[in-house]
Write a protein that holds these residues in place. Structure first.
Motif, PDB file in Angstrom:
ATOM      1  N   ASN A   1      37.701  -0.744  37.071  1.00 49.83           N
ATOM      2  CA  ASN A   1      37.795  -0.830  38.533  1.00 49.83           C
ATOM      3  C   ASN A   1      37.327  -2.177  39.071  1.00 49.83           C
ATOM      4  OD1 ASN A   1      38.913   1.716  39.020  1.00 49.83           O
ATOM      5  ND2 ASN A   1      36.916   2.702  38.861  1.00 49.83           N
ATOM      6  N   ARG A   2      36.446  -2.829  38.341  1.00 50.54           N
ATOM      7  CA  ARG A   2      36.045  -4.188  38.753  1.00 50.54           C
ATOM      8  C   ARG A   2      37.200  -5.171  38.566  1.00 50.54           C
ATOM      9  NH1 ARG A   2      32.207  -6.983  34.680  1.00 50.54           N
ATOM     10  NH2 ARG A   2      34.224  -6.995  33.604  1.00 50.54           N
ATOM     11  N   ASP A   3      37.879  -5.057  37.429  1.00 55.27           N
ATOM     12  CA  ASP A   3      38.930  -6.021  37.096  1.00 55.27           C
ATOM     13  C   ASP A   3      40.282  -5.647  37.694  1.00 55.27           C
ATOM     14  OD1 ASP A   3      36.971  -7.293  35.627  1.00 55.27           O
ATOM     15  OD2 ASP A   3      37.569  -6.348  33.737  1.00 55.27           O
ATOM     16  N   GLY A   4      40.470  -4.352  37.983  1.00 58.06           N
ATOM     17  CA  GLY A   4      41.730  -3.882  38.536  1.00 58.06           C
ATOM     18  C   GLY A   4      42.552  -3.141  37.498  1.00 58.06           C
ATOM     19  N   PRO A   5      42.816  -1.847  37.704  1.00 58.21           N
ATOM     20  CA  PRO A   5      43.568  -1.062  36.729  1.00 58.21           C
ATOM     21  C   PRO A   5      45.046  -1.414  36.718  1.00 58.21           C
ATOM     22  CG  PRO A   5      43.077   0.254  38.675  1.00 58.21           C
ATOM     23  CD  PRO A   5      42.359  -1.045  38.849  1.00 58.21           C
ATOM     24  N   ALA A   6      45.700  -1.026  35.642  1.00 61.25           N
ATOM     25  CA  ALA A   6      47.149  -1.221  35.546  1.00 61.25           C
ATOM     26  C   ALA A   6      47.870  -0.338  36.567  1.00 61.25           C
ATOM     27  CB  ALA A   6      47.625  -0.881  34.134  1.00 61.25           C
ATOM     28  N   ILE A   7      49.041  -0.785  36.989  1.00 57.45           N
ATOM     29  CA  ILE A   7      49.857  -0.017  37.927  1.00 57.45           C
ATOM     30  C   ILE A   7      50.697   0.991  37.136  1.00 57.45           C
ATOM     31  CG2 ILE A   7      51.611  -0.126  39.738  1.00 57.45           C
ATOM     32  CD1 ILE A   7      48.918  -1.471  40.413  1.00 57.45           C
ATOM     33  N   VAL A   8      50.642   2.252  37.527  1.00 59.45           N
ATOM     34  CA  VAL A   8      51.391   3.305  36.836  1.00 59.45           C
ATOM     35  C   VAL A   8      52.833   3.343  37.315  1.00 59.45           C
ATOM     36  CG1 VAL A   8      51.539   5.793  36.404  1.00 59.45           C
ATOM     37  CG2 VAL A   8      49.298   4.685  36.559  1.00 59.45           C
ATOM     38  N   GLY A   9      53.032   3.299  38.623  1.00 64.10           N
ATOM     39  CA  GLY A   9      54.363   3.402  39.185  1.00 64.10           C
ATOM     40  C   GLY A   9      54.754   4.838  39.488  1.00 64.10           C
ATOM     41  N   VAL A  10      55.965   5.023  39.937  1.00 63.95           N
ATOM     42  CA  VAL A  10      56.429   6.341  40.368  1.00 63.95           C
ATOM     43  C   VAL A  10      56.583   7.293  39.196  1.00 63.95           C
ATOM     44  CG1 VAL A  10      58.286   7.592  41.534  1.00 63.95           C
ATOM     45  CG2 VAL A  10      57.618   5.330  42.347  1.00 63.95           C
ATOM     46  N   GLU A  11      57.069   6.814  38.049  1.00 67.37           N
ATOM     47  CA  GLU A  11      57.318   7.661  36.887  1.00 67.37           C
ATOM     48  C   GLU A  11      56.035   7.859  36.078  1.00 67.37           C
ATOM     49  OE1 GLU A  11      60.135   9.206  36.323  1.00 67.37           O
ATOM     50  OE2 GLU A  11      61.034   8.278  38.109  1.00 67.37           O
ATOM     51  N   LEU A  12      55.617   9.116  35.942  1.00 63.19           N
ATOM     52  CA  LEU A  12      54.434   9.420  35.151  1.00 63.19           C
ATOM     53  C   LEU A  12      54.715   9.270  33.663  1.00 63.19           C
ATOM     54  CD1 LEU A  12      52.961  12.652  36.803  1.00 63.19           C
ATOM     55  CD2 LEU A  12      51.946  10.373  36.812  1.00 63.19           C
TER      56      LEU A  12
END
Length: 467
Positions: free
Chosen positions: A248-259
């Motif tokens: 959370n400090r560095d920034g998580p990856a983006i998941v997007g609409v598709e799980l």
């Protein structure tokens, strides 16, 4: 003003969306990674999410701030604390806010307080509705600083930091909080069940005045005495908390609409180790898992506590394959895993355990015991190890005489304390945690493992002796 509190059971996360009907703008505070609810709420009420605000660097779940911003095509401004310093500044924020800054949205105005203690950078957000009062804050979003009946724990960053954070938390409680009037409503980031506090109440909001008068942690004592009382019997924190802080400090990856995880894997593909390094996670009930499961699978039954226990016991460096009774559950399981940072879910077993059984592949079973059977074996079998995997608090309130106590979340580091050549009966509160622990024991080569169904709740109801 439109106001919506979104609560996630299990992790007990409270996120908020506030809308100004005059301007049609909305702000989201401390969002989780599954952001559809915020987007849908805004659409239903004709609002546009223009602001995303974080109270602090979260430890128990992956922040959804970046995910929400991405889903909004970067058309919202992301605000994080400006007090993070070298170690805890979230560099991905659009703006870093401090005391004296404000965010305006029609008749609404957000202001910020620095309230360190749970974390060094922690801010609280006060909300003014200027159509009613320009000077008195109506609400405070307190994050993990102030809970209903409790305050945030200062011990999550390590022993060295704990002393300084406890001192800062004392000052935040008895100096900074005094700036707010009693009538200001308090909306925290967590409710009962969260491990970010010791004794969080079950109500999901309060007022500053009520907490000031009745919250045990807001009763002023000499600082050392107050800190000692606060830290006494603090629950063990899961090891994944440290990982979440860095993510959370560095920034998580983006998941997007598709799980992830929606791909169906055949029994043959799984048997042939299509995913060579995959860990099989079986989310069926403890009873179904006991009856038949894939060898070496880990059982974490689907429910509110699945993400917490996944964080406790699953490795983050292994892809995951799911076994479920119902394909419709896969979305919920994956969402829960994403909330605590398990991004690499490869798929789920097509047609469930039945397909594995009819394909003729090896099966494992887990023995179960009733408390009546356990009571008899405990008397007659001197070689039996009763393993209690509950918390320290539960153990201290009463346990089976002669039992071995190891918190279920730390079992993997303590396997050497259990005799492998003796039968082991695993007990928890009801059998849920014991099934998780039993599956790990089986995976580690323990051949005579039993889950005590009903756990200590059933043992107490049967009026069997405890010490």
């Amino acid at each position: 003003m439109l106001f919506h509190q979104r609560f996630v059971p299990g992790l007990a996360i409270a996120s908020y969306i506030v809308g100004d009907e005059k301007s049609g703008e909305a702000a989201v505070i401390d969002p989780t990674r599954d952001v559809d609810d915020f987007i849908e709420f805004a659409k239903e009420h004709g609002l546009h999410i223009r602001h995303i605000i974080e109270t602090h660097v979260h430890a128990d779940f992956v922040s959804g701030a970046l995910e929400l911003k991405a889903r909004l095509n970067d058309q919202a401004t992301l605000y994080c604390s400006g007090y993070g310093g070298e170690n805890w500044t979230q560099s991905f924020a659009d703006q870093h806010v401090k005391v004296g800054d404000s965010v305006k949205m029609g008749d609404l105005r957000f202001e910020f307080q620095h309230v360190p203690g749970h974390t060094p950078e922690h801010i609280a957000i006060t909300l003014f509705d200027t159509s009613r009062s320009n000077d008195t804050p109506w609400l405070m979003f307190s994050g993990d600083f102030l809970f209903v009946g409790d305050v945030g724990r200062p011990d999550l960053l390590g022993e060295e930091e704990k002393k300084e954070l406890a001192h800062q938390l004392y000052e935040s409680c008895f100096q900074r909080l005094t700036e707010l009037p009693d009538i200001t409503e308090v909306f925290p980031a967590h409710g009962a069940g969260s491990l970010c506090g010791k004794a969080i109440g079950s109500r999901r909001s309060s007022t500053v005045g009520y907490e000031r008068r009745f919250n045990p942690s807001l009763q002023e004592l000499p600082e050392k005495q107050w800190v000692d009382r606060l830290l006494n019997e603090m629950p063990l924190s899961p090891p994944y908390f440290k990982r979440m802080k860095k993510v959370n400090r560095d920034g998580p990856a983006i998941v997007g609409v598709e799980l992830p995880g929606q791909q169906r894997i055949s029994a043959q593909q799984l048997f042939e180790r299509t995913c060579e390094e995959c860990l099989v996670v079986d989310v069926r009930s403890k009873e179904a898992f006991a009856a038949a499961h894939i060898p070496d699978a880990i059982n974490i039954p689907l429910g509110d506590n699945l993400p917490t226990w996944a964080g406790w016991v699953l490795p983050y460096d292994r892809p995951i394959l799911l076994v479920s009774d119902n394909p419709a559950d896969v979305k919920s399981v994956t969402t829960n895993l994403l909330r605590v940072g398990f991004d690499d879910v490869q798929g789920h077993l097509q047609e469930g355990i039945g397909a594995w059984e009819t394909s003729g592949y090896p099966l494992a079973m887990l023995n179960t015991l009733s408390v009546h059977e356990l009571e008899k074996k405990h008397k007659e079998e001197k070689q039996l190890t009763v393993l209690d995997v509950r918390t320290d608090k539960e153990w201290n309130e009463g346990h089976i005489e002669g039992a071995v106590h190891i918190h279920g979340g730390t079992l993997q580091e303590s396997l050497g304390e259990i005799a492998k050549d003796k039968p082991v009966a695993v007990v928890c509160g009801s059998g849920y945690r014991a099934s998780i622990a039993s599956s790990f024991l089986q995976r580690a080569g323990f051949e005579r493992v039993s889950n005590v169904i009903g756990g200590m709740s059933a043992w107490k109801s049967a009026k069997f002796p405890m010490v």
